[in-house]
Structure formats: C-alpha cells, structure tokens
Design a protein around this motif. Structure first.
Motif, PDB file in Angstrom:
ATOM      1  N   TYR A 125     -11.651 -51.517  38.906  1.00  0.00           N
ATOM      2  CA  TYR A 125     -10.416 -51.834  39.623  1.00  0.00           C
ATOM      3  C   TYR A 125     -10.713 -52.543  40.948  1.00  0.00           C
ATOM      4  O   TYR A 125     -10.007 -53.467  41.348  1.00  0.00           O
ATOM      5  N   ILE A 126     -11.762 -52.121  41.630  1.00  0.00           N
ATOM      6  CA  ILE A 126     -12.153 -52.792  42.882  1.00  0.00           C
ATOM      7  C   ILE A 126     -12.594 -54.217  42.596  1.00  0.00           C
ATOM      8  O   ILE A 126     -12.276 -55.149  43.349  1.00  0.00           O
TER       9      ILE A 126
ATOM     10  N   ILE B 209     -13.226 -46.844  38.567  1.00  0.00           N
ATOM     11  CA  ILE B 209     -12.701 -47.269  39.865  1.00  0.00           C
ATOM     12  C   ILE B 209     -13.403 -48.526  40.352  1.00  0.00           C
ATOM     13  O   ILE B 209     -12.796 -49.387  41.010  1.00  0.00           O
ATOM     14  N   LEU B 210     -14.679 -48.686  40.006  1.00  0.00           N
ATOM     15  CA  LEU B 210     -15.406 -49.888  40.402  1.00  0.00           C
ATOM     16  C   LEU B 210     -14.822 -51.130  39.730  1.00  0.00           C
ATOM     17  O   LEU B 210     -14.781 -52.211  40.329  1.00  0.00           O
TER      18      LEU B 210
ATOM     19  N   ALA C 164      -4.062 -53.231  40.256  1.00  0.00           N
ATOM     20  CA  ALA C 164      -5.188 -53.643  41.098  1.00  0.00           C
ATOM     21  C   ALA C 164      -5.123 -55.138  41.395  1.00  0.00           C
ATOM     22  O   ALA C 164      -5.440 -55.580  42.509  1.00  0.00           O
TER      23      ALA C 164
ATOM     24  N   GLY D  14      -4.882 -56.791  45.078  1.00  0.00           N
ATOM     25  CA  GLY D  14      -5.794 -57.822  45.561  1.00  0.00           C
ATOM     26  C   GLY D  14      -5.063 -59.045  46.079  1.00  0.00           C
ATOM     27  O   GLY D  14      -5.419 -59.599  47.125  1.00  0.00           O
TER      28      GLY D  14
ATOM     29  N   LEU E 176     -21.103 -55.087  42.216  1.00  0.00           N
ATOM     30  CA  LEU E 176     -19.960 -54.448  41.564  1.00  0.00           C
ATOM     31  C   LEU E 176     -19.877 -54.860  40.095  1.00  0.00           C
ATOM     32  O   LEU E 176     -19.645 -54.036  39.205  1.00  0.00           O
TER      33      LEU E 176
ATOM     34  N   CYS F 187     -20.189 -52.525  36.756  1.00  0.00           N
ATOM     35  CA  CYS F 187     -19.121 -52.483  35.752  1.00  0.00           C
ATOM     36  C   CYS F 187     -19.656 -52.816  34.358  1.00  0.00           C
ATOM     37  O   CYS F 187     -19.248 -52.199  33.369  1.00  0.00           O
TER      38      CYS F 187
ATOM     39  N   LEU G 121      -9.601 -56.209  42.151  1.00  0.00           N
ATOM     40  CA  LEU G 121      -8.959 -56.395  43.454  1.00  0.00           C
ATOM     41  C   LEU G 121      -9.593 -57.527  44.250  1.00  0.00           C
ATOM     42  O   LEU G 121      -8.909 -58.243  44.983  1.00  0.00           O
ATOM     43  N   THR G 122     -10.906 -57.724  44.124  1.00  0.00           N
ATOM     44  CA  THR G 122     -11.596 -58.763  44.897  1.00  0.00           C
ATOM     45  C   THR G 122     -11.398 -60.164  44.329  1.00  0.00           C
ATOM     46  O   THR G 122     -11.733 -61.150  44.979  1.00  0.00           O
TER      47      THR G 122
ATOM     48  N   PHE H 142     -16.926 -58.324  50.717  1.00  0.00           N
ATOM     49  CA  PHE H 142     -17.294 -58.364  49.297  1.00  0.00           C
ATOM     50  C   PHE H 142     -18.280 -59.482  48.994  1.00  0.00           C
ATOM     51  O   PHE H 142     -19.054 -59.385  48.043  1.00  0.00           O
TER      52      PHE H 142
END
Length: 413
Positions: A5-6, A2-3, A116, A120, A32, A36, A9-10, A19
């Motif tokens: 994907y975040i 999930i990290l 994702a 974003g 992040l 990852c 997204l950023t 962020f």
C-alpha cells in the motif's frame, strides 16, 4: 501487505525527497518494491495454486510490449542523453504486474489499494499546492515532486473519478470524508497545475460519468460545480491559458506541433522496427523561431510509442489499454449482477480514469507514469477476483467488514 500500500501511495510522486532518497545503494522506493516482490513470492509458496497471471488480455499485451521494447533496446536504443533508463522502467513494471496480481487477491485488498492510490494523489496534490503557494502564484507551474505539472494533471484525471465514486459509497463516514477532501485537494492542485491537456482528460472523465445514468451523473455535475469556479477565478488555471494564451503558450503549442510532425515522419520511415526505445528525444528537434534545434519528447504517448517501437509496439500498448477497460467493465457488470456497490463503483471509476488519462496522454508522453500501470495491473487481477465462487466470496465484499484473508480460489465460474 502494508508495504505494498505504501508503494502504491508513492506512485504519483517520482521526485519525493524521502521515497526517492538513496539508501544502501538504492532508493527507498526501490527497496519497497523489492520487499513487495519478496512478499508476493512467499504468498505463491503458501497458496495451493498460483493466480491467473496470463489470463487477462492486458497482461498478455503488456508482455508483448515488454518483448518489443527489450528487442528494441538491445538492437537500436541509444539512451545516453536520458536521465532515466526506459528498459529498467519496463522491468520494474513487469515486477509490478507480478506483485499486484499475486497479492491483490481479495476484494478488500482491491478496495484498500484504490484507497492508497487516492491517498498518494492527495499527498501529491498538497505538494503541488504548496509549491504554487511558495512561488507566490507566479506563472511558474508547480509539479516538481510529481515529476511535471502535465504528468500530475494526467494522473489526477486517472484518480479523481476513483475518489469521487468512493466518496459517495455508503460505507464509513471516515472514508467518505477522506475521499471528499481528497477530491477537493486534487481539483485545486489540478487547477494550479494549469495543464490544458489534463483539462481535456478531465472533461472526458466528466463526459463518461454523465453518460452513465444515476449517481455517477450527479457526481460528475458536483465535480463540474467544484471545478468551474477554480477555472474561472484562478489566473493560473488551464482554462485561462486556453482563453488568454501568452507568448510561452503559443511557443509551447508550436513546439508540440513540431514534435508531432517529427514523430509522424519517424513512423512513416520506420513503421516496423521504430527508431529504438528511448531514442525520440535525441532524434527530434523543433524549427519554431525562438526554439530552433530544441529536442524533446513527442508530447503524445501513442505517437511516441509508435515512433520508438513501431506499429507492433503501438498495437500492444493499445491492447493493454483496451484489455484494462474491458476488465474494469467486467468488474462493473459483475457488481451489478451481485448488487455489490464496491465492484460497480471500482469498475466504473477505473474505466473513467483510464479514459481520462488516455485523453490527457494525447498531449504528453506519459507511457512511463507509474499510477497508470498500477491501475492497469489492478484490472489484471479481475480475472482472479471474479473466479472466487465460495458462498462468502460470491456474496460480495462489505467494506465495513474485513474478512480473514484467503488464498486464491480454485473454482471457476
């Protein structure tokens, strides 16, 4: 996962207030990225064999580009006047390639990563629209959170086709609505960003989709139908700037021509080594009345790379782009062979987006834009994905059914 994907997204928001906020000596997005990378390393320890890191052409050409940039940085570079470190950015993209190829090892993860990216860009679009609204619809072009209005438009041309293809995919209604709403938000934000180069890129996307037969052609026509009223009736649209340019538009075009001329002169004088990584801004200047002595970027990604890194760096960057387009084409072809809609749409969408981004990059220096490198890194996973040869894997991924995660397949086709 999930990290990761975040992190994806950023990517379209390099100036996001959360962020990019400092935390324990680094920004949130850097932490992040570190998390990852650690996760990717742990996955390598648990799988029997590592993925094919160097099998894709774009990965090899990127490592060549990274090598040229590294030598240039330590021998010629003088980047004291820049607000970022080009060398650090290249290092972060090496880690991005490593992480992406390590963790995106199944079709469901490819699907979710592209979703994702859409999320974003939709969030970035909301920031652009809100900034335009707060300004009262003035001539001030929005895009601070996304770095710049031109950067946003180029990245939007990269992601809009992905959202379009996924919106018409026969999957859950939630995904269709999510992608459909995202397309509308991105097109509206794209219009108020008022980037003429971005409009060229989006036209290339539409042309690619029209050349393709069937549903992609209809999707392109729907896009044009949605975008045309915005371009015609919104006074801040890129079409309005093209048809009715003001003094600032004329001056901006002339300054861009000055920088192009300076870039060509740099390539002519330093064809082998270039002038050094990150040195273009310091060594360029404008001679246009009203902007004498103004320094800036090349306003052309390919020209800036050639000027700073020489012909070898330019060819390596073109190799990265060509390899990414080829891998996306292989994904599309394999999807047709397997009758797998996800693979066909993902391959076509990434091809269309890369072509649109490259066209927009002819008018802006976009070689450091993270969404572009995320998509390129995703295309580098195609070699591993297509090597999956078990009965479950070769039958294709159903977006409605999320199978148990698997390690890298070891059987080659």
């Amino acid at each position: 996962m999930i990290l990761f994907y975040i992190l994806v997204l950023t990517a379209p928001m390099p100036n996001h207030p959360v962020f990019e906020a400092p935390f324990a000596g680094l920004t949130v997005v850097k932490w992040l990225g570190i998390a990852c990378c650690a996760y990717a390393f742990l996955r390598l320890l648990t799988c029997p064999r590592p993925p094919a890191f160097l099998k894709s052409h774009q990965t090899r050409f990127f490592l060549l580009l990274f090598g040229v940039a590294t030598v240039s940085f330590f021998t010629l570079s003088d980047t004291k006047g820049l607000t970022f470190s080009p060398m650090f950015t290249y290092v972060s993209y090496v880690l991005l390639f490593f992480t992406t190829i390590s963790v995106v090892n199944t079709y469901e993860r490819l699907h979710r990563t592209l979703l994702a990216m859409i999320a974003g860009m939709a969030l970035a679009s909301l920031y652009v629209i809100r900034e335009f609204q707060v300004s009262g619809g003035t001539d001030l072009r929005p895009g601070y959170v996304t770095g710049d209005s031109n950067y946003f438009a180029a990245c939007a041309a990269l992601v809009i086709p992905i959202a379009l293809y996924f919106a018409k995919m026969k999957t859950s209604r939630l995904q269709q609505w999510f992608c459909g709403v995202s397309v509308v938000l991105m097109l509206l934000a794209f219009t108020v960003a008022s980037s003429r180069g971005g409009l060229v890129g989006l036209c290339v996307v539409a042309a690619y989709m029209i050349v393709r037969s069937g549903r992609s052609r209809r999707a392109a026509m729907v896009t044009v139908a949605l975008l045309l009223p915005m371009l015609v009736f919104l006074p801040a649209s890129p079409l309005s700037r093209m048809l009715h340019p003001n003094y600032g538009d004329f001056l901006g075009a002339q300054i861009r021509r000055d920088f192009w001329s300076a870039g060509v002169d740099m390539v002519r004088k330093h064809p082998v080594t270039g002038i050094g990584l990150g040195n273009f801004t310091a060594q360029s200047f404008s001679t246009s009345p009203g902007a004498e002595g103004k320094h800036g970027m090349a306003c052309n990604t390919f020209l800036e790379i050639a000027a700073e890194l020489g012909i070898l760096g330019f060819l390596a960057y073109c190799g990265v782009l060509g390899g990414a387009l080829s891998s996306a084409g292989k994904l599309r072809s394999e999807g047709k062979r397997r009758d797998d809609t996800l693979l066909v749409y993902a391959g076509e969408a990434m091809q269309a987006g890369l072509l649109g981004f490259s066209a927009a990059a002819m008018f802006v220096s976009a070689e450091y834009q993270k969404p572009f490198w995320v998509i390129v890194a995703l295309t580098a996973t195609v070699t591993t994905l297509l090597a999956q040869h078990s009965p479950q894997e070769s039958s294709g991924y159903n977006p409605l059914v999320m199978p148990r995660e698997r390690c890298y397949a070891t059987t080659k086709v």
